[in-house]
Design a protein around this motif. Structure first.
Motif, short mmCIF file in Angstrom:
data_model
loop_
_atom_site.label_atom_id
_atom_site.label_comp_id
_atom_site.label_asym_id
_atom_site.label_seq_id
_atom_site.Cartn_x
_atom_site.Cartn_y
_atom_site.Cartn_z
N ILE A 144 0.25 6.60 1.17
CA ILE A 144 0.95 7.88 1.36
C ILE A 144 0.86 8.34 2.81
O ILE A 144 1.86 8.75 3.40
CB ILE A 144 0.34 8.97 0.44
N SER A 145 -0.34 8.26 3.39
CA SER A 145 -0.50 8.79 4.76
C SER A 145 -0.58 7.67 5.79
O SER A 145 -0.82 7.91 6.96
CB SER A 145 -1.74 9.68 4.83
N TRP A 146 -0.37 6.42 5.36
CA TRP A 146 -0.40 5.31 6.31
C TRP A 146 0.90 5.28 7.11
O TRP A 146 1.94 5.69 6.60
CB TRP A 146 -0.56 3.98 5.56
N PRO A 147 0.83 4.75 8.34
CA PRO A 147 2.04 4.71 9.17
C PRO A 147 3.12 3.81 8.56
O PRO A 147 2.80 2.80 7.91
CB PRO A 147 1.55 4.13 10.50
N THR A 148 4.35 4.20 8.75
CA THR A 148 5.46 3.48 8.11
C THR A 148 5.62 2.06 8.62
O THR A 148 6.05 1.19 7.88
CB THR A 148 6.79 4.23 8.34
N GLU A 149 5.26 1.82 9.92
CA GLU A 149 5.50 0.46 10.44
C GLU A 149 4.66 -0.60 9.73
O GLU A 149 4.94 -1.77 9.82
CB GLU A 149 5.31 0.39 11.96
N TYR A 150 3.62 -0.18 9.02
CA TYR A 150 2.82 -1.17 8.28
C TYR A 150 2.95 -0.97 6.78
O TYR A 150 2.05 -1.30 6.01
CB TYR A 150 1.36 -1.09 8.72
N GLY A 151 4.05 -0.40 6.35
CA GLY A 151 4.33 -0.34 4.92
C GLY A 151 3.92 0.96 4.26
O GLY A 151 4.07 1.12 3.05
N GLY A 152 3.38 1.92 5.04
CA GLY A 152 2.98 3.20 4.44
C GLY A 152 4.14 4.17 4.37
O GLY A 152 5.27 3.85 4.78
N ARG A 153 3.86 5.37 3.84
CA ARG A 153 4.90 6.39 3.74
C ARG A 153 4.89 7.32 4.95
O ARG A 153 5.83 8.06 5.17
CB ARG A 153 4.68 7.24 2.47
N GLY A 154 3.78 7.35 5.70
CA GLY A 154 3.72 8.19 6.89
C GLY A 154 3.78 9.67 6.61
O GLY A 154 4.28 10.44 7.42
N LEU A 155 3.29 10.09 5.44
CA LEU A 155 3.39 11.50 5.06
C LEU A 155 2.18 12.31 5.53
O LEU A 155 1.17 11.78 5.94
CB LEU A 155 3.58 11.62 3.54
N SER A 156 2.31 13.63 5.41
CA SER A 156 1.30 14.56 5.94
C SER A 156 0.05 14.59 5.07
O SER A 156 0.02 14.07 3.96
CB SER A 156 1.90 15.96 5.97
#
Lengths: 329, 374
Positions: free
Chosen positions: B55-67
């Motif tokens: 959920i909070s992982w960066p999008t470039e590595y498959g995460g959602r990049g959320l707060s």
């Protein structure tokens, strides 16, 4: 971010100003004189009307800032009269006595706290107060002390002046069973308890780091460190809960009463535990009346006896703010 | 100070709740062995397929990049749905190794490992503690000697949960021969299928066999698997502990909010009884713990060691909740394996990841500024 638990600039400013005022006018060492606190400086600071509407307009601050201010009052073992004034001003305003409210906020009308006991009420640091705010379970009542001759009570080793009156002896001019006012009272009482707990922790750590035995500061011994760590944990949990409860009350969230009740339990527990532990870690000097440790312990006991927190199983506990409840949905 | 969620946050919550209701497995997760691996990876892969991992992982590595707010909401809905415990065999990858690789790893390491972790393809285990280095982690002696472009590892690790089913291990080894204490260590990614590794599972007091001893006999690990620099392993390990003591336990801490409500509902205490008082006080403390969790995520830390306050509070509170369950539910607790299991497992909460005593030392020395133990 839509959620933020950092202090904002306004909050930092008012708390910073309050700290300076308290350091100058209310050093804890003043307690050695064993006189009722003079609350004039606090009134001049605007402490008693912080979250009340001003001149018919909006309040300058909310219960969040007020609670954080009361943490500082707790740290300085300020008389429970400050709590009484802040709450009595609300009670007077809520019951249409705006002149009385104004006088209390301005500090020209003094209010002391009164603890309801069986058949009597215990007045705390009455001094020249012309009213007493009686903490009666979940209710608050304003008593007119004009012409009342209270009897001194010898307890708490004379550290804090106490007097008693019989129940019904003073005329009750207003009473409130309002939940929001009861929650506000618990929030501010808890804030002061937290302040006492934090100050006891800090005082004890400073002493342990300075006091030498066996050729080293006693703070180097794990037995002492672990006492201090326990004090830090209890204070931290109560402090985090204070933010949660104050925000919930300010925002009139459905879980506000539960959050405040939880806070009250945590703050009482931390204050009593930390002040007891402070006496122990200070050793002989902690047991003496010459050090300041006992003032914190006594204040913790007095604050714990003001009113009564709401039942902890009486309300549903939420899992998330604004959210439906874990059970009963 | 504010805790106000936007309409978009509320929509996110509603979507998460709906998805969890439809997808969270209802059966009990197998606690150990290959079955626990298959179960946990299948669940994580399903989360990932529908966009609910990292959920909070960066999008470039498959995460959602959320707060952080969304992360809290996700976990709140997760525990509300009674989805599988976050403390399963994916825990180290998602909460330790993954965040550490992200914070300290090379681009190659991130690109290779992070998507595999989030996708539910791999299990990681920890390799920090040794028989002679428990609370005193810096006393570790497992050696890794540089030989060309490889490290050659010899020694032993212990308390390595799910080592028997893991693909990778976060391994802390002494790479500088003759170095002492915190110096000369390296944090390396160890492929558990490497030649020379022997895993001996150890059953714990709850009857579960999730942890293990791991023996290394001339195990060759490419130097490119070092994370955070050769001989800089202590710094990398501190990063790992930072996650462990801060974000890793959010799910566990919030889970306790559900457990205490379950216990209150089961116990049906008489108002005013000693049991009611005890449960009420525990409920208040669980609320306090939740507020500490919020504070850890939503406030700038005053001190890097603040996480120890949360970690210690959680461990001791979890134990008291489960002890209360054993006392109050009486024979029903013994008849219902789940409470007894949680009770027995909770003994580890003041031992694993730094004992309660070590946490108290950290709090005293690094937060309160008391003299360090020599």
């Amino acid at each position: 971010m839509t959620c933020d638990l950092n202090l904002n600039e306004d909050q930092r400013q008012i708390l910073g100003a309050a700290s300076v005022m308290l350091e100058a006018s209310y050093p804890v060492a003043r307690r050695r004189q064993r006189r009722p606190d003079d609350l004039a400086e606090l009134a001049a600071f605007g402490a008693f009307g912080l979250a009340l509407p001003q001149d018919g307009g909006e309040a300058g601050y909310s219960v969040v800032e007020e609670a954080l201010l009361h943490v500082l009052l707790g740290r300085h073992v300020v008389s429970t009269g400050a709590l009484a004034a802040s709450l009595a001003a609300r009670l007077a305003a809520n019951t249409g006595r705006s002149d009385l409210a104004d006088g209390i906020v301005a500090g020209t009308t003094g209010v002391c706290a009164a603890i309801a006991a069986k058949d009597s009420a215990l007045l705390v640091e009455r001094g020249e107060a012309s009213f007493a705010l009686l903490f009666d379970g979940r209710e608050l009542a304003l008593l007119d002390m004009d012409g009342i001759d209270a009897r001194p009570v010898e307890s708490l080793g004379h550290g804090i002046p106490l007097q008693r009156i019989a129940s019904g002896e003073a005329r009750e001019i207003a009473r409130s069973a309002d939940d929001e006012l009861a929650d506000t009272a618990d929030l501010l009482i808890s804030a002061q308890l937290l302040g006492v707990a934090e100050a006891a922790r800090d005082l004890t750590v400073a002493y342990a780091n300075m006091r030498q035995q066996f050729g080293q500061p006693i703070g180097g011994f794990q037995a002492i460190k672990h006492h201090c760590a326990n004090m830090a944990v209890g204070a931290e949990m109560a402090s985090a809960q204070l933010d949660m409860a104050a925000i919930a009350l300010r925002d009139r969230r459905a879980d506000a009463s539960f959050q405040v009740a939880a806070l009250r339990h945590l703050a009482e527990k931390a204050a009593i535990f930390n002040t007891r532990t402070a006496v122990q870690v200070h050793g002989g000097i902690g047991f003496s009346a010459e050090a300041d440790v006992h003032h914190y312990l006594k204040q913790a006991h007095l604050l714990s006896r003001l009113g009564a927190g709401a039942g902890l199983l009486a309300m549903p506990a939420p899992l998330a703010p604004h959210e439906a409840l874990i059970r009963g949905e | 100070m504010r805790l106000s969620l936007t309409e978009a946050d509320e929509e996110f919550r509603a979507t998460a709740r709906e998805w969890l209701l439809a997808n969270a497995p209802k059966d009990r997760a197998p606690p150990d062995g290959q079955a626990s691996r298959d179960y946990a990876l299948a669940w994580l892969a399903r989360c990932h397929r529908d966009g609910w991992s990292g959920i909070s992982w960066p999008t470039e590595y498959g995460g959602r990049g959320l707060s952080q707010e969304r992360l809290l909401i996700w976990y709140e809905e997760y525990v509300r749905a009674r989805a599988p415990s976050v403390l399963d065999c994916t825990f180290v990858a998602l909460n330790h190794a993954g965040p550490t690789v992200f914070a300290c790893g090379t681009e190659e390491q991130k690109a290779f490992h992070l998507p595999r972790i989030l996708g539910g393809k791999v299990i990681w285990c920890q390799g920090f503690s040794e028989p002679g280095a428990g609370s005193d982690l810096a006393a570790l002696s497992t050696s890794a000697v540089v030989d060309g472009d490889h490290l050659v590892v010899n020694g032993q690790k212990i308390w390595s949960s799910f080592a028997d089913v893991a693909d990778y291990q976060e391994l802390l080894v002494r790479t500088l021969p003759g170095s002492k204490r915190h110096q000369g260590l390296s944090w390396v990614i160890c492929d558990m299928k490497s030649k020379g590794i022997t895993v001996r599972p150890i059953e714990n007091m709850a009857g579960v066999t999730h942890f293990a001893e791991v023996f290394y006999d001339n195990v060759r690990i490419p130097l490119s698997n070092v994370v955070g620099g050769l001989h800089e392993g202590w710094k990398t390990a501190m990063t790992t502990f930072g996650f462990e003591r801060k974000t890793a336990a959010i799910g566990l801490q919030l889970e306790l909010s559900v457990k205490i409500e379950d216990l209150i509902a089961l116990a049906e205490p008489l108002p005013g009884s000693a049991t009611a008082v005890r449960l009420g006080e525990l409920r208040a403390e669980v609320a306090g713990l939740r507020s500490m969790t919020y504070r850890a995520l939503l406030r700038e830390p005053a001190n890097a060691s603040d996480g120890s306050l949360v970690r210690l509070s959680f461990g001791e509170l979890a134990q008291r909740v489960y002890r209360a369950a054993m006392d109050i539910l009486g024979p029903d607790a013994l008849l219902n394996g789940s409470w007894t299991h949680d009770y027995l497992e909770s003994y580890s909460e003041t031992i694993a990841g730094g004992t309660a005593e070590i946490q108290r030392n950290i709090i005293a020395e690094r937060i309160l500024g008391m003299p360090r133990i020599k």
